[in-house]
Design a protein around this motif. Structure first.
Motif, PDB file in Angstrom:
ATOM      1  N   CYS A  30      11.066  -1.491  11.670  1.00 13.16           N
ATOM      2  CA  CYS A  30      10.133  -1.475  12.797  1.00 13.16           C
ATOM      3  C   CYS A  30       9.914  -0.047  13.284  1.00 13.16           C
ATOM      4  CB  CYS A  30      10.667  -2.337  13.929  1.00 13.16           C
ATOM      5  SG  CYS A  30      11.032  -4.039  13.460  1.00 13.16           S
ATOM      6  N   GLY A  31       8.702   0.228  13.760  1.00 12.10           N
ATOM      7  CA  GLY A  31       8.381   1.550  14.267  1.00 12.10           C
ATOM      8  C   GLY A  31       7.469   1.475  15.468  1.00 12.10           C
ATOM      9  N   ASP A  32       6.814   2.596  15.780  1.00 15.52           N
ATOM     10  CA  ASP A  32       5.884   2.625  16.910  1.00 15.52           C
ATOM     11  C   ASP A  32       4.600   1.865  16.584  1.00 15.52           C
ATOM     12  OD1 ASP A  32       7.634   4.178  18.361  1.00 15.52           O
ATOM     13  OD2 ASP A  32       6.700   6.066  17.791  1.00 15.52           O
ATOM     14  N   VAL A  33       3.957   2.256  15.465  1.00 19.42           N
ATOM     15  CA  VAL A  33       2.679   1.669  15.061  1.00 19.42           C
ATOM     16  C   VAL A  33       2.708   1.389  13.564  1.00 19.42           C
ATOM     17  CG1 VAL A  33       0.166   1.978  14.939  1.00 19.42           C
ATOM     18  CG2 VAL A  33       1.452   2.998  16.841  1.00 19.42           C
ATOM     19  N   LEU A  34       2.311   0.172  13.165  1.00 18.88           N
ATOM     20  CA  LEU A  34       2.177  -0.157  11.749  1.00 18.88           C
ATOM     21  C   LEU A  34       0.699  -0.291  11.423  1.00 18.88           C
ATOM     22  CD1 LEU A  34       3.560  -0.853   9.056  1.00 18.88           C
ATOM     23  CD2 LEU A  34       3.406  -3.255   9.726  1.00 18.88           C
ATOM     24  N   PHE A  35       0.230   0.475  10.446  1.00 17.63           N
ATOM     25  CA  PHE A  35      -1.150   0.456   9.974  1.00 17.63           C
ATOM     26  C   PHE A  35      -1.199  -0.451   8.746  1.00 17.63           C
ATOM     27  CE2 PHE A  35      -4.692   1.856   7.455  1.00 17.63           C
ATOM     28  CZ  PHE A  35      -5.654   2.326   8.336  1.00 17.63           C
ATOM     29  N   VAL A  36      -1.882  -1.591   8.866  1.00 23.64           N
ATOM     30  CA  VAL A  36      -1.981  -2.551   7.774  1.00 23.64           C
ATOM     31  C   VAL A  36      -3.338  -2.385   7.109  1.00 23.64           C
ATOM     32  CG1 VAL A  36      -1.895  -4.980   7.124  1.00 23.64           C
ATOM     33  CG2 VAL A  36      -0.487  -4.144   9.025  1.00 23.64           C
ATOM     34  N   GLY A  37      -3.343  -2.025   5.823  1.00 27.97           N
ATOM     35  CA  GLY A  37      -4.583  -1.769   5.107  1.00 27.97           C
ATOM     36  C   GLY A  37      -4.867  -2.812   4.054  1.00 27.97           C
ATOM     37  N   ALA A  38      -6.128  -3.244   3.979  1.00 25.83           N
ATOM     38  CA  ALA A  38      -6.565  -4.209   2.966  1.00 25.83           C
ATOM     39  C   ALA A  38      -7.601  -3.555   2.070  1.00 25.83           C
ATOM     40  CB  ALA A  38      -7.140  -5.459   3.636  1.00 25.83           C
ATOM     41  N   ALA A  39      -7.300  -3.447   0.779  1.00 28.66           N
ATOM     42  CA  ALA A  39      -8.170  -2.770  -0.176  1.00 28.66           C
ATOM     43  C   ALA A  39      -9.461  -3.548  -0.414  1.00 28.66           C
ATOM     44  CB  ALA A  39      -7.430  -2.576  -1.501  1.00 28.66           C
ATOM     45  N   GLY A  40     -10.478  -2.834  -0.910  1.00 33.70           N
ATOM     46  CA  GLY A  40     -11.725  -3.470  -1.287  1.00 33.70           C
ATOM     47  C   GLY A  40     -11.629  -4.078  -2.675  1.00 33.70           C
ATOM     48  N   SER A  41     -12.695  -4.726  -3.086  1.00 34.32           N
ATOM     49  CA  SER A  41     -12.701  -5.419  -4.376  1.00 34.32           C
ATOM     50  C   SER A  41     -12.338  -4.482  -5.521  1.00 34.32           C
ATOM     51  CB  SER A  41     -14.079  -6.024  -4.635  1.00 34.32           C
ATOM     52  OG  SER A  41     -14.420  -6.923  -3.603  1.00 34.32           O
TER      53      SER A  41
END
Length: 469
Positions: A30-41
């Motif tokens: 766990c941290g301050d902010v988690l950036f969750v990224g979803a790739a394109g096709s």
């Protein structure tokens, strides 16, 4: 039907790459902010021009780097959503369209499952979600069905080239396409299963970027028509626009906008007794009762409690004056209460968390003479320094108060602070008519970055000067 299928086939031919399942490591601690990224096709495949080893794709990775660079006082880590991100070809050629939809639906399910698990495992962590193309559609659809238990933990939602883009939707509709742009999924809901509902309450945290003629987010059936030569040219142009976000400043600017949404925390390290200032504290409203702000800093045993109105633009989180050096969790919690001044029930509404690091013991303040009378010069000295901060303190402020009357300072002075955190003696004349019971001397170190003052501060324990006969 033929026109729809031929349109999808040409889009597929332009955007196609071989398929391969996306791989991603776990999100870590766990941290301050988690950036969750979803790739394109197709962006999870090494053969795709936008491939990035992070697994998020070039567009989302660019936004992440900008957020990380601009997130003052917050630690931002990334996590690539491990879904297939199926390429457009051959999945978008009928009847293989089902494969593309399977990827999209599975991605939404994986995101929902991950978010529920993560908010349970990391109750103080904030979230940023970002997706490109198919990844944007995954996030868009997830946000339309998840409740406030999840969405209250999300500070920003980034959608780039979103195939579900709804004209005049809630949120910031960025890019040259304007507010009228309509995603390809909404033109063909029978195939895409697009819902078409507005974001509603979470719209203020949504950034949707779409440039004019983008074949995915600014789809125009009359123009993007594979049945005519001009239409095929327009489709090629539209596909090129869709793949051009990684060129130019737009994604960096978008990342800066996202970073501005994150609650900022100044002065997260210093000597025992320092005070951090947290901005961007937004407490949800309650239908009845009151909202209190509960703060807990490094080494504190008893949290501080204030009414929310006192923190409309930020909250001060003090560390313990006797905390030993080390790193401590600190937090600002919005709580519902039936009393405007006292915690009752303790139902948490939202939480902002960060880390405060105590570097050394609390400094002391030197004063000379220890006993004085009005008209005398009082010399105040630095007995330990302002401490080490990410940005060195710029000014030390010294104030002298009447020990009995209190109120405003009877005399004040400031002095510059060196990069090492030390400051020279401040000499002040004790004014006539003050000090009937002696004086109280206080000093604080305040920092500044560029032209923006850091409202956090390093207070010294107060010292006293007796009145001499």
């Amino acid at each position: 039907m033929k026109r729809i299928l031929s349109t999808l086939a040409l889009v597929a031919a332009i955007l196609a790459v071989p398929a391969a399942p996306a791989q991603a490591a776990g999100p870590g601690k766990c941290g301050d902010v988690l950036f969750v990224g979803a790739a394109g096709s197709g962006e999870a495949d090494k053969g795709w021009p936008g491939y990035d080893k992070s697994g998020m794709g070039a567009e989302v990775t660019a936004v992440y780097k900008a957020v990380k660079a601009k997130a003052e006082g917050r630690t931002v880590t990334s996590y690539a959503l491990p879904y297939r991100a199926a390429p457009v070809l051959p999945t978008m050629i009928y009847p293989g369209i089902g494969t593309f939809m399977e990827s999209l639906i599975a991605g939404e399910g994986k995101l929902n499952e991950f978010l529920f698990d993560r908010i349970r495992q990391c109750p103080r962590e904030r979230l940023v979600l970002a997706g490109f193309s198919q990844g944007a559609m995954v996030i868009h659809r997830s946000m339309q069905i998840l409740g406030s238990r999840v969405t209250d933990r999300i500070d920003a939602i980034v959608l780039i080239g979103d195939g579900d883009r709804l004209p005049h939707d809630d949120g910031q509709l960025l890019g040259s396409a304007g507010a009228e742009a309509k995603g390809v999924g909404l033109w063909y809901p029978k195939f895409s299963l697009a819902g078409g509902a507005k974001f509603g309450a979470i719209g203020g945290r949504v950034f949707s970027l779409c440039n004019s003629l983008d074949i995915v987010c600014d789809h125009r059936p009359g123009l993007h028509n594979a049945a005519t030569p001009a239409g095929r040219v327009a489709m090629s142009v539209g596909a090129a626009v869709h793949m051009s976000y990684r060129v130019g400043p737009q994604l960096g600017e978008l990342g800066a906008k996202v970073a501005a949404k994150l609650p900022k925390v100044y002065r997260t390290s210093g000597r025992a007794g320092f005070v951090s200032y947290v901005t961007g504290v937004t407490c949800p409203a309650v239908s009845s009762g009151y909202v209190l702000v509960v703060t807990r800093g490094a080494g504190q045993g008893v949290p501080g409690v204030e009414s929310y109105d006192e923190f409309s633009s930020g909250a001060w989180v003090g560390s313990s004056g006797n905390a030993v050096p080390g790193s401590y969790p600190a937090s600002v919690v919005c709580e519902a209460s039936t009393d405007p001044n006292v915690r009752t029930g303790g139902r948490s509404l939202s939480t902002y968390s960060f880390t405060q690091t105590v570097t050394t013991a609390r400094p002391v303040l030197g004063v000379s003479p220890a006993a004085a009378r009005p008209g005398q010069v009082l010399t105040v000295t630095d007995g330990g320094g302002c401490g080490a901060y990410p940005t060195p303190a710029q000014t030390a402020e010294v104030s002298v108060y009447d020990a009995v009357r209190g109120g405003k300072p009877v005399v004040e002075g400031t002095t510059a602070v060196t990069v090492a955190g030390r400051w020279n003696a401040v000499r002040l004349v004790l004014p006539a008519g003050s000090g009937t019971g002696g004086w109280r001397v206080a000093a604080t170190c305040r920092a500044a970055k560029d032209d923006t003052p850091d409202q956090s501060y390093q207070p010294y324990p107060t010292a006293t000067v007796a009145l001499t006969g």
